[in-house]
Scaffold this motif. Structure first.
Motif, PDB file in Angstrom:
ATOM      1  N   TRP A  31      28.129  79.051 -29.610  1.00  0.00           N
ATOM      2  CA  TRP A  31      27.099  79.393 -28.621  1.00  0.00           C
ATOM      3  C   TRP A  31      27.070  80.900 -28.421  1.00  0.00           C
ATOM      4  O   TRP A  31      28.096  81.553 -28.340  1.00  0.00           O
ATOM      5  N   MET A  69      31.110  80.022 -19.916  1.00  0.00           N
ATOM      6  CA  MET A  69      30.302  79.316 -20.908  1.00  0.00           C
ATOM      7  C   MET A  69      31.059  78.118 -21.461  1.00  0.00           C
ATOM      8  O   MET A  69      30.504  77.038 -21.614  1.00  0.00           O
ATOM      9  N   ASN A  71      33.227  76.350 -20.071  1.00  0.00           N
ATOM     10  CA  ASN A  71      33.313  75.295 -19.051  1.00  0.00           C
ATOM     11  C   ASN A  71      31.938  74.847 -18.573  1.00  0.00           C
ATOM     12  O   ASN A  71      31.838  74.035 -17.656  1.00  0.00           O
ATOM     13  N   ASN A  72      30.883  75.422 -19.171  1.00  0.00           N
ATOM     14  CA  ASN A  72      29.502  75.146 -18.749  1.00  0.00           C
ATOM     15  C   ASN A  72      29.344  75.336 -17.242  1.00  0.00           C
ATOM     16  O   ASN A  72      28.727  74.528 -16.555  1.00  0.00           O
ATOM     17  N   ASP A  73      29.929  76.415 -16.736  1.00  0.00           N
ATOM     18  CA  ASP A  73      29.954  76.707 -15.299  1.00  0.00           C
ATOM     19  C   ASP A  73      29.203  78.012 -15.038  1.00  0.00           C
ATOM     20  O   ASP A  73      29.723  79.093 -15.287  1.00  0.00           O
ATOM     21  N   TYR A  74      27.992  77.887 -14.535  1.00  0.00           N
ATOM     22  CA  TYR A  74      27.180  79.067 -14.270  1.00  0.00           C
ATOM     23  C   TYR A  74      26.923  79.261 -12.782  1.00  0.00           C
ATOM     24  O   TYR A  74      26.146  80.125 -12.398  1.00  0.00           O
TER      25      TYR A  74
END
Length: 121
Positions: A31, A69, A71-74
């Motif tokens: 990604w 990114m 952890n897909n934590d934004y």
């Protein structure tokens, strides 16, 4: 959009429609994502004249954003990034060191700074 500072795949400063932006590309596995954060003229001036703070900010933000990114934590990413930007660009030397130490891979950041000829003794 006009690039004022930086080249290629590194932390850069852009001017777009009269606004300053700190932009940083981040890769995490396969990604890739670009992040932009509003900047002030004083942020730009520090980045322009202090290569140590510029490189440190790039390395620290990259490590922190990469972890987010993965952890897909934004959530609250803007607030966290602006706090890091403020401390590294306008804080004391101890503040900068704190931000390096608080990063997911502080040792790697210190090695990268040393390789860039910017390591602190």
């Amino acid at each position: 959009m006009e690039r004022l500072l930086g080249t290629g795949w590194e932390l850069s400063v852009f001017r777009e429609n009269g606004r300053l932006l700190i932009g940083i590309p981040v890769d995490c596995g396969h990604w890739r994502k670009g992040f932009d954060f509003e900047a002030s003229e004083s942020d730009y001036e520090v980045l322009r004249r202090d290569i140590y703070r510029w490189k440190t900010l790039g390395f620290v933000l990259h490590e922190r954003l990469q972890q987010r990114m993965g952890n897909n934590d934004y959530e609250n990413i803007e607030d966290e990034a602006h706090a890091v930007i403020r401390r590294i660009l306008h804080g004391s030397g101890d503040d900068v060191e704190h931000e390096i130490s608080a990063s997911p891979n502080a040792t790697f950041i210190r090695i990268k700074l040393q390789k860039a000829g910017l390591g602190k003794e």
